[in-house]
Motif scaffolding. Structure first.
Motif, PDB file in Angstrom:
ATOM      1  N   ASP A  23       0.879  -1.170   0.000  1.00  0.00           N
ATOM      2  CA  ASP A  23       0.000   0.000   0.000  1.00  0.00           C
ATOM      3  C   ASP A  23       0.912   1.214   0.000  1.00  0.00           C
ATOM      4  O   ASP A  23       1.874   1.271   0.775  1.00  0.00           O
ATOM      5  N   LEU A  24       0.614   2.189  -0.847  1.00  0.00           N
ATOM      6  CA  LEU A  24       1.492   3.343  -0.997  1.00  0.00           C
ATOM      7  C   LEU A  24       0.812   4.640  -0.604  1.00  0.00           C
ATOM      8  O   LEU A  24      -0.378   4.832  -0.842  1.00  0.00           O
ATOM      9  N   VAL A  25       1.598   5.516   0.010  1.00  0.00           N
ATOM     10  CA  VAL A  25       1.187   6.870   0.374  1.00  0.00           C
ATOM     11  C   VAL A  25       2.243   7.772  -0.276  1.00  0.00           C
ATOM     12  O   VAL A  25       3.415   7.409  -0.305  1.00  0.00           O
ATOM     13  N   PHE A  26       1.822   8.931  -0.789  1.00  0.00           N
ATOM     14  CA  PHE A  26       2.774   9.791  -1.501  1.00  0.00           C
ATOM     15  C   PHE A  26       2.880  11.177  -0.881  1.00  0.00           C
ATOM     16  O   PHE A  26       1.899  11.715  -0.371  1.00  0.00           O
ATOM     17  N   ALA A  27       4.087  11.745  -0.966  1.00  0.00           N
ATOM     18  CA  ALA A  27       4.337  13.124  -0.523  1.00  0.00           C
ATOM     19  C   ALA A  27       5.227  13.791  -1.568  1.00  0.00           C
ATOM     20  O   ALA A  27       6.113  13.149  -2.136  1.00  0.00           O
ATOM     21  N   LYS A  28       4.975  15.098  -1.804  1.00  0.00           N
ATOM     22  CA  LYS A  28       5.695  15.831  -2.852  1.00  0.00           C
ATOM     23  C   LYS A  28       6.853  16.669  -2.321  1.00  0.00           C
ATOM     24  O   LYS A  28       7.634  17.192  -3.102  1.00  0.00           O
TER      25      LYS A  28
END
Length: 121
Positions: free
Chosen positions: A28-33
């Motif tokens: 499961d992936l969570v993203f931050a910029k």
């Protein structure tokens, strides 16, 4: 059983998309910029691993590592960087990163590094 959650912190959309394609089947992936968003997400969500770019806006990866360490956050961190600098790698490791991968990376390099870090936990 709950799937392993990985926070992918990178300011380049192409890198986030590549990592999504490589990892989405198993994790499961969570993203931050950027670094600030990375710290915010880590404050809100439990993740098992952080893939952290060094050169990002707002806060760079080294600053994120410093803050995680000062907060006592034990989440394993794997550093990704296009800047193939031994000094940066050593600095990141000193600050608590478990490993360092230069960009561009191969699919198998990422999978192997992620599995390696997760099995060491």
């Amino acid at each position: 059983m709950a799937r392993t959650r990985i926070l992918v912190a990178d300011d380049e959309e192409g890198i986030r998309e590549s990592l999504n394609l490589i990892l989405e089947d198993e994790y499961d992936l969570v993203f931050a910029k950027d670094g600030q968003e990375t710290l915010t997400k880590l404050g809100q969500e439990a993740v098992d691993l952080v893939l952290l770019d060094i050169k990002m806006p707002k806060l760079d990866g080294l600053e994120v590592l410093k803050r995680l360490k000062s907060q006592g956050n034990e989440t394993p961190v794997l550093v990704l960087t296009a800047y193939q600098s031994v000094e940066l790698a050593q600095e990141a490791i000193k600050l608590g990163a478990l490993d360092y991968l230069p960009k561009p990376f191969e699919r198998d390099q990422i999978l192997s590094a992620v599995r390696g870090v997760l099995t060491r936990r």
